[in-house]
Scaffold this motif. Structure first.
Motif, PDB file in Angstrom:
ATOM      1  N   ASP A   1     -12.455  56.126  32.828  1.00 22.62           N
ATOM      2  CA  ASP A   1     -11.695  57.121  33.452  1.00 22.62           C
ATOM      3  C   ASP A   1     -10.286  57.077  33.005  1.00 22.62           C
ATOM      4  O   ASP A   1      -9.680  57.792  32.842  1.00 22.62           O
ATOM      5  N   GLU A   2      -9.869  55.720  32.645  1.00 23.64           N
ATOM      6  CA  GLU A   2      -8.697  55.420  32.312  1.00 23.64           C
ATOM      7  C   GLU A   2      -8.139  55.872  30.681  1.00 23.64           C
ATOM      8  O   GLU A   2      -7.080  56.028  30.470  1.00 23.64           O
ATOM      9  N   VAL A   3      -9.364  55.868  30.091  1.00 30.94           N
ATOM     10  CA  VAL A   3      -9.190  56.184  28.473  1.00 30.94           C
ATOM     11  C   VAL A   3      -9.819  57.536  28.143  1.00 30.94           C
ATOM     12  O   VAL A   3      -9.191  57.913  26.851  1.00 30.94           O
TER      13      VAL A   3
ATOM     14  N   ARG B   1      -8.132  45.571  26.787  1.00 32.85           N
ATOM     15  CA  ARG B   1      -8.280  45.585  28.090  1.00 32.85           C
ATOM     16  C   ARG B   1      -9.786  45.482  28.483  1.00 32.85           C
ATOM     17  O   ARG B   1     -10.375  44.663  29.495  1.00 32.85           O
ATOM     18  N   TRP B   2     -10.935  46.342  27.738  1.00 31.93           N
ATOM     19  CA  TRP B   2     -12.141  46.109  28.041  1.00 31.93           C
ATOM     20  C   TRP B   2     -12.692  45.000  27.650  1.00 31.93           C
ATOM     21  O   TRP B   2     -13.441  44.508  28.440  1.00 31.93           O
ATOM     22  N   HIS B   3     -12.165  44.118  26.674  1.00 31.61           N
ATOM     23  CA  HIS B   3     -12.598  42.801  26.420  1.00 31.61           C
ATOM     24  C   HIS B   3     -12.197  41.907  27.576  1.00 31.61           C
ATOM     25  O   HIS B   3     -12.858  41.037  27.730  1.00 31.61           O
TER      26      HIS B   3
ATOM     27  N   ARG C   1      -2.828  52.980  21.465  1.00 32.67           N
ATOM     28  CA  ARG C   1      -3.270  53.122  22.920  1.00 32.67           C
ATOM     29  C   ARG C   1      -4.709  52.701  23.056  1.00 32.67           C
ATOM     30  O   ARG C   1      -5.277  51.918  24.118  1.00 32.67           O
ATOM     31  N   LEU C   2      -5.543  53.089  22.032  1.00 33.00           N
ATOM     32  CA  LEU C   2      -6.954  52.910  22.103  1.00 33.00           C
ATOM     33  C   LEU C   2      -7.139  51.630  21.773  1.00 33.00           C
ATOM     34  O   LEU C   2      -8.161  50.947  22.340  1.00 33.00           O
TER      35      LEU C   2
END
Length: 208
Positions: free
Chosen positions: A79-81, A28-30, A21-22
């Protein structure tokens, strides 16, 4: 790819029980945060087999790094991770950054992090002098290059990029010449901790 330039590096370290998941969160960050992160130069992140997480984020200045920290997009992503981590997540910053070899490469097939502590910073400047770099280039073609980040308290975070895990393991068995060994022995006298190595079995290499 990144080369010889002055950067600000944030070293994020924690522990996770969900590496998959990380990795997805990093993608997703990218996609969602990086396009708005002005001054971001690239990231190297990953998780070891026993769940230790590292992410080295390179920026062109401390101001750019802090601007990203304060951005709404970064805050929402975090907040999501945050619940993917077990215990404290630390962030260490360094503007004392040296690269060696060809620096880093997004084409690397294996990444290794090391952590140690320097007692005498000036005695190991540069970390890898030109003669030692020439020896590494000749005898360790598996090692693309890397960088060292020295934090204000003397902690050193290094990252090395290799063509593959198999090539790196073979390269570790290479017999190095006496002059190289003498340089390494002299250099280690200026560290007061044994280096701890972290193999990133799941990792990501990101650039703008």
């Amino acid at each position: 790819m990144f080369g010889q330039r002055k950067t600000c590096v944030q070293v994020v370290k924690g522990r996770t029980g969900d590496a998959a998941r990380l990795c997805e969160a990093a993608d997703r960050w990218h996609r969602e945060v990086a396009p708005r992160a002005r001054g971001w130069l690239g990231s190297t992140g990953g998780v070891t087999a026993d769940g230790v997480y590292f992410n080295l984020m390179r920026f062109d200045s401390p101001r750019a790094a802090h601007r990203n920290d304060r951005s709404r997009a970064q805050g929402q992503w975090w907040d999501e991770v945050a619940d993917l981590f077990e215990g404290e997540v630390t962030v260490e910053e360094s503007t004392d950054v040296e690269t060696f070899g060809r620096g880093g490469s997004d084409e690397a097939g294996f990444v290794q992090i090391l952590r140690t502590h320097i007692r005498d910073r000036e005695a190991v400047r540069p970390h890898v002098p030109e003669e030692a770099q020439r020896t590494l280039t000749r005898l360790r073609p598996d090692m693309i290059g890397g960088m060292f980040c020295i934090h204000p308290d003397g902690t050193c975070t290094g990252v090395a990029y290799f063509t593959s895990l198999e090539a790196a393991r073979k390269g570790e068995r290479t017999e190095m010449p006496p002059e190289y060994k003498a340089w390494r022995d002299e250099q280690m006298a200026h560290f007061d901790q044994e280096a701890v190595f972290y193999d990133l079995r799941e990792f990501w290499l990101q650039s703008p």
